[in-house]
Design a protein around this motif. Structure first.
Motif, PDB file in Angstrom:
ATOM      1  N   ALA A  70       0.845  -1.201   0.000  1.00  0.00           N
ATOM      2  CA  ALA A  70       0.000   0.000   0.000  1.00  0.00           C
ATOM      3  C   ALA A  70       0.881   1.251   0.000  1.00  0.00           C
ATOM      4  N   ALA A  71       1.905   1.261   0.855  1.00  0.00           N
ATOM      5  CA  ALA A  71       2.772   2.450   0.966  1.00  0.00           C
ATOM      6  C   ALA A  71       3.469   2.738  -0.370  1.00  0.00           C
ATOM      7  N   ARG A  72       3.935   1.683  -1.029  1.00  0.00           N
ATOM      8  CA  ARG A  72       4.607   1.875  -2.333  1.00  0.00           C
ATOM      9  C   ARG A  72       3.645   2.509  -3.336  1.00  0.00           C
ATOM     10  N   GLN A  73       2.409   1.994  -3.355  1.00  0.00           N
ATOM     11  CA  GLN A  73       1.453   2.507  -4.341  1.00  0.00           C
ATOM     12  C   GLN A  73       0.991   3.924  -3.983  1.00  0.00           C
ATOM     13  N   PHE A  74       0.825   4.186  -2.675  1.00  0.00           N
ATOM     14  CA  PHE A  74       0.483   5.558  -2.257  1.00  0.00           C
ATOM     15  C   PHE A  74       1.548   6.539  -2.750  1.00  0.00           C
ATOM     16  N   ALA A  75       2.801   6.098  -2.687  1.00  0.00           N
ATOM     17  CA  ALA A  75       3.888   6.994  -3.069  1.00  0.00           C
ATOM     18  C   ALA A  75       4.018   7.134  -4.587  1.00  0.00           C
ATOM     19  N   THR A  76       3.482   6.169  -5.324  1.00  0.00           N
ATOM     20  CA  THR A  76       3.668   6.169  -6.777  1.00  0.00           C
ATOM     21  C   THR A  76       2.502   6.843  -7.502  1.00  0.00           C
ATOM     22  N   LEU A  77       1.309   6.324  -7.248  1.00  0.00           N
ATOM     23  CA  LEU A  77       0.092   6.893  -7.860  1.00  0.00           C
ATOM     24  C   LEU A  77      -1.059   6.545  -6.923  1.00  0.00           C
ATOM     25  N   PRO A  78      -1.419   7.472  -6.029  1.00  0.00           N
ATOM     26  CA  PRO A  78      -2.427   7.131  -5.016  1.00  0.00           C
ATOM     27  C   PRO A  78      -3.829   7.016  -5.581  1.00  0.00           C
ATOM     28  N   PHE A  79      -4.086   7.632  -6.714  1.00  0.00           N
ATOM     29  CA  PHE A  79      -5.405   7.448  -7.311  1.00  0.00           C
ATOM     30  C   PHE A  79      -5.354   7.578  -8.821  1.00  0.00           C
ATOM     31  N   SER A  80      -6.041   6.691  -9.442  1.00  0.00           N
ATOM     32  CA  SER A  80      -6.504   6.882 -10.814  1.00  0.00           C
ATOM     33  C   SER A  80      -7.690   5.938 -10.957  1.00  0.00           C
ATOM     34  N   HIS A  81      -8.354   5.939 -12.083  1.00  0.00           N
ATOM     35  CA  HIS A  81      -9.577   5.140 -12.211  1.00  0.00           C
ATOM     36  C   HIS A  81      -9.556   4.352 -13.508  1.00  0.00           C
ATOM     37  N   LEU A  82     -10.643   3.614 -13.728  1.00  0.00           N
ATOM     38  CA  LEU A  82     -10.700   2.762 -14.924  1.00  0.00           C
ATOM     39  C   LEU A  82     -11.773   3.222 -15.915  1.00  0.00           C
ATOM     40  N   PHE A  83     -12.393   4.377 -15.647  1.00  0.00           N
ATOM     41  CA  PHE A  83     -13.440   4.867 -16.545  1.00  0.00           C
ATOM     42  C   PHE A  83     -12.825   5.211 -17.921  1.00  0.00           C
ATOM     43  N   HIS A  85     -11.549   4.071 -20.753  1.00  0.00           N
ATOM     44  CA  HIS A  85     -10.268   3.623 -21.309  1.00  0.00           C
ATOM     45  C   HIS A  85      -9.045   3.928 -20.447  1.00  0.00           C
ATOM     46  N   ARG A  86      -9.217   4.408 -19.212  1.00  0.00           N
ATOM     47  CA  ARG A  86      -8.039   4.594 -18.363  1.00  0.00           C
ATOM     48  C   ARG A  86      -7.671   3.262 -17.711  1.00  0.00           C
ATOM     49  N   ALA A  87      -6.420   3.136 -17.346  1.00  0.00           N
ATOM     50  CA  ALA A  87      -5.985   1.930 -16.626  1.00  0.00           C
ATOM     51  C   ALA A  87      -4.767   2.264 -15.785  1.00  0.00           C
ATOM     52  N   THR A  88      -4.445   1.378 -14.834  1.00  0.00           N
ATOM     53  CA  THR A  88      -3.201   1.512 -14.065  1.00  0.00           C
ATOM     54  C   THR A  88      -2.544   0.139 -14.010  1.00  0.00           C
ATOM     55  N   PRO A  89      -1.234   0.091 -13.831  1.00  0.00           N
ATOM     56  CA  PRO A  89      -0.573  -1.227 -13.758  1.00  0.00           C
ATOM     57  C   PRO A  89      -1.160  -2.149 -12.676  1.00  0.00           C
ATOM     58  N   PRO A  90      -1.381  -1.684 -11.419  1.00  0.00           N
ATOM     59  CA  PRO A  90      -1.884  -2.661 -10.434  1.00  0.00           C
ATOM     60  C   PRO A  90      -3.274  -3.185 -10.773  1.00  0.00           C
ATOM     61  N   ALA A  91      -4.132  -2.331 -11.341  1.00  0.00           N
ATOM     62  CA  ALA A  91      -5.488  -2.803 -11.680  1.00  0.00           C
ATOM     63  C   ALA A  91      -5.421  -3.859 -12.781  1.00  0.00           C
ATOM     64  N   ILE A  92      -4.556  -3.657 -13.748  1.00  0.00           N
ATOM     65  CA  ILE A  92      -4.431  -4.632 -14.842  1.00  0.00           C
ATOM     66  C   ILE A  92      -3.835  -5.944 -14.316  1.00  0.00           C
ATOM     67  N   GLU A  93      -2.773  -5.814 -13.526  1.00  0.00           N
ATOM     68  CA  GLU A  93      -2.125  -7.030 -13.005  1.00  0.00           C
ATOM     69  C   GLU A  93      -3.059  -7.816 -12.092  1.00  0.00           C
ATOM     70  N   LEU A  94      -3.865  -7.087 -11.307  1.00  0.00           N
ATOM     71  CA  LEU A  94      -4.805  -7.783 -10.427  1.00  0.00           C
ATOM     72  C   LEU A  94      -5.839  -8.558 -11.255  1.00  0.00           C
ATOM     73  N   ALA A  95      -6.366  -7.925 -12.287  1.00  0.00           N
ATOM     74  CA  ALA A  95      -7.360  -8.607 -13.128  1.00  0.00           C
ATOM     75  C   ALA A  95      -6.751  -9.869 -13.741  1.00  0.00           C
ATOM     76  N   ALA A  96      -5.516  -9.755 -14.206  1.00  0.00           N
ATOM     77  CA  ALA A  96      -4.868 -10.931 -14.823  1.00  0.00           C
ATOM     78  C   ALA A  96      -4.643 -12.029 -13.781  1.00  0.00           C
ATOM     79  N   ALA A  97      -4.232 -11.630 -12.571  1.00  0.00           N
ATOM     80  CA  ALA A  97      -3.980 -12.631 -11.529  1.00  0.00           C
ATOM     81  C   ALA A  97      -5.274 -13.335 -11.130  1.00  0.00           C
ATOM     82  N   LEU A  98      -6.374 -12.560 -11.047  1.00  0.00           N
ATOM     83  CA  LEU A  98      -7.657 -13.172 -10.696  1.00  0.00           C
ATOM     84  C   LEU A  98      -8.130 -14.124 -11.790  1.00  0.00           C
ATOM     85  N   ALA A  99      -7.958 -13.693 -13.027  1.00  0.00           N
ATOM     86  CA  ALA A  99      -8.365 -14.556 -14.142  1.00  0.00           C
ATOM     87  C   ALA A  99      -7.563 -15.864 -14.119  1.00  0.00           C
ATOM     88  N   ASP A 100      -6.282 -15.780 -13.731  1.00  0.00           N
ATOM     89  CA  ASP A 100      -5.453 -16.988 -13.630  1.00  0.00           C
ATOM     90  C   ASP A 100      -5.920 -17.926 -12.533  1.00  0.00           C
TER      91      ASP A 100
END
Ligand SMILES: Cc1ncc(COP(=O)(O)O)c(C=O)c1O
Length: 453
Positions: A70-83, A85-100
């Motif tokens: 959490a601390a790493r992500q707060f320091a890097t990009l504390p907010f963005s959204h997916l509306f 066509h926007r995306a962020t690396p953790p949101a994409i990686e999480l979706a891929a990990a869940l799909a796996d």
């Protein structure tokens, strides 16, 4: 200072699932810190958190890797959204990990902030899906009595517990048919085998579909093991046979894995443990070990493809939450999933399960316990007045609540559920000796209550 907080609590906090009038007298059990499987109150009394909070803090209370993620992500990009066509690396990686992690064919992830929102989002997807397929009448849901699917207006309607409906004008009449509860101990006819009980429930499903018309029923939603309804484990063959009827009638199947998901039942998902293949999974809670609010809907490709096509026609898949796919929540969930994989969480649960089930089985000898049931690391004892007839104590005696209160005196937090049961759902990291301590405290609490009844 602490007294002051108690007073402020009673003056200002509206507590969920609380008798607000009684709270004026009792005040809160205020928890101030956690360590491993333990939590500590404002006088530093220590409790085993035998419910992992609300069936969710799977990794206990000291997982520093999650705080660091959490601390790493707060320091890097504390907010963005997916509306839009926007995306962020953790949101994409999480979706891929869940799909796996989810069963094959479930590859599309929509992130939200809670279990209720996951169920609401699944409901909307199902409606959108049937509109996409030009089936405007195929819109109602099948759920079960005693199911818990959350509290929002739609999810709360699917929940099958009166205390969630009472006093609120949820639109359940228009959207849901509740089927019988698959709990053999309490609802089987005298002498009815588990197989015969299952067949009766499947017959009820068929009759309901026939009565309402398959063209009106969109989806069936079920927790593999019902949690808040009392830890109810389905009878043999239940999901396999129910699923066959759903498929014959082109009714989608939603597995509500908000409690079951991520190892709780000794498989990654409860649907795998109980042998069915959902079209949609809803999850939350253990997705982040509860360290941060996040939930998700995982949809099968065939569901998603219809959404995609129809959103093209409409111009938009017009739903989403500001914080859905929040980068910090996604980063914490992703780290949680990494920890599960590295530590083989399913193997850990499977290794602890025999001890859990053996201690549960021993409790069934207790004079207060009619049924002791469990799977993986979730279980319950159902309390009775008469073991032979299964007669229960009058509800106003609140025997399960008495046992849960007595557990607190023995340094253990458990939870009373409907049906006069006491549920247990400890952090998945619980050690052999901690699990023994949990059962020793519960046994002492049962003895205390039995002595005064
Ligand atoms: C199976 C199930 N679905 C949905 C929910 C709702 O989740 P939340 O409380 O995060 O809204 C719960 C909560 O306990 C649950 O157990």
């Amino acid at each position: 200072m602490t007294r002051n907080l108690h007073q402020l609590d009673q003056q200002h906090v509206i507590h969920p699932y609380t008798n607000l009038a009684a709270h004026r007298e009792s005040g809160p059990l205020m928890l101030c810190r956690g360590e491993g499987v333990y939590v500590f109150d404002d006088e530093d009394n220590r409790f085993i958190e035998g419910m992992a909070g609300l069936w969710c803090a799977s990794l206990g209370y000291s997982e520093t890797r999650l705080a660091e993620a959490a601390a790493r992500q707060f320091a890097t990009l504390p907010f963005s959204h997916l509306f839009a066509h926007r995306a962020t690396p953790p949101a994409i990686e999480l979706a891929a990990a869940l799909a796996d992690m989810t069963p094959p064919g479930l590859n599309r992830v929509f992130t939200v902030n809670s279990g209720s929102e996951a169920v609401d989002a699944a409901i909307k997807m199902v409606w959108f899906y049937n509109n996409a397929l030009n089936r405007p009448d195929k819109k109602t849901f099948l759920a079960r009595n005693r199911a818990y699917h959350g509290v929002t207006v739609a999810a709360g309607s699917l929940t099958g517990l009166p205390y969630v409906h009472n006093g609120f004008d949820l639109p359940r009449g228009t959207m849901v048919h509740h089927l019988s509860t698959p709990h053999h101990y309490r609802y089987a006819e005298p002498g009815e085998s588990e197989e015969a009980f299952t067949d009766r429930l499947v017959e009820e499903l068929r009759a309901t579909i026939e009565r309402e018309g398959a063209e009106t029923i969109a989806a069936f939603i079920a927790e593999p093991v019902m949690g808040a309804g009392g830890v109810l484990i389905p009878p043999v063959g239940y999901f396999e046979k129910m699923q066959a009827v759903l498929r014959e009638n082109d009714i989608l199947c939603i597995s509500d894995e908000v409690i079951n998901g991520f190892g709780r039942t000794g498989e990654l998902f409860g649907c795998s443990r109980f042998g069915f293949q959902p079209d949609i999974i809803t999850c939350a809670k253990q997705l982040s070990s509860a360290y941060i609010p996040i939930g998700a809907v995982v949809a099968a490709d065939h569901v998603y493809n219809a959404l995609e096509e129809y959103s093209g026609a409409l111009g938009m898949f017009g739903t989403g939450n500001t914080y859905g796919g929040h980068p910090v929540a996604s980063a914490v969930a992703l780290e949680t999933l990494k920890i599960y994989a590295e530590r083989d969480i399913v193997g850990m649960v499977r290794a602890r399960e025999p001890q859990f089930l053996a201690r549960l089985a021993a409790l069934s000898e207790h004079p207060l316990v009619g049924d002791a049931r469990g799977v993986g690391l979730i279980g319950a004892v159902e309390l009775v007045k008469d073991k032979a007839t299964r007669e229960q104590y009058p509800p106003e005696q609140k025997v399960a609540a008495q046992v849960a209160a007595a557990c607190v005196n023995h340094g253990l937090i458990l939870r009373p559920t409907p049906g006069d049961a006491v549920a247990m759902c400890p952090p998945l990291i619980i050690s052999e000796s901690e699990l023994d301590a949990l059962f020793d405290a519960l046994t002492a609490a049962l003895d205390d209550v039995a002595a005064r009844l």
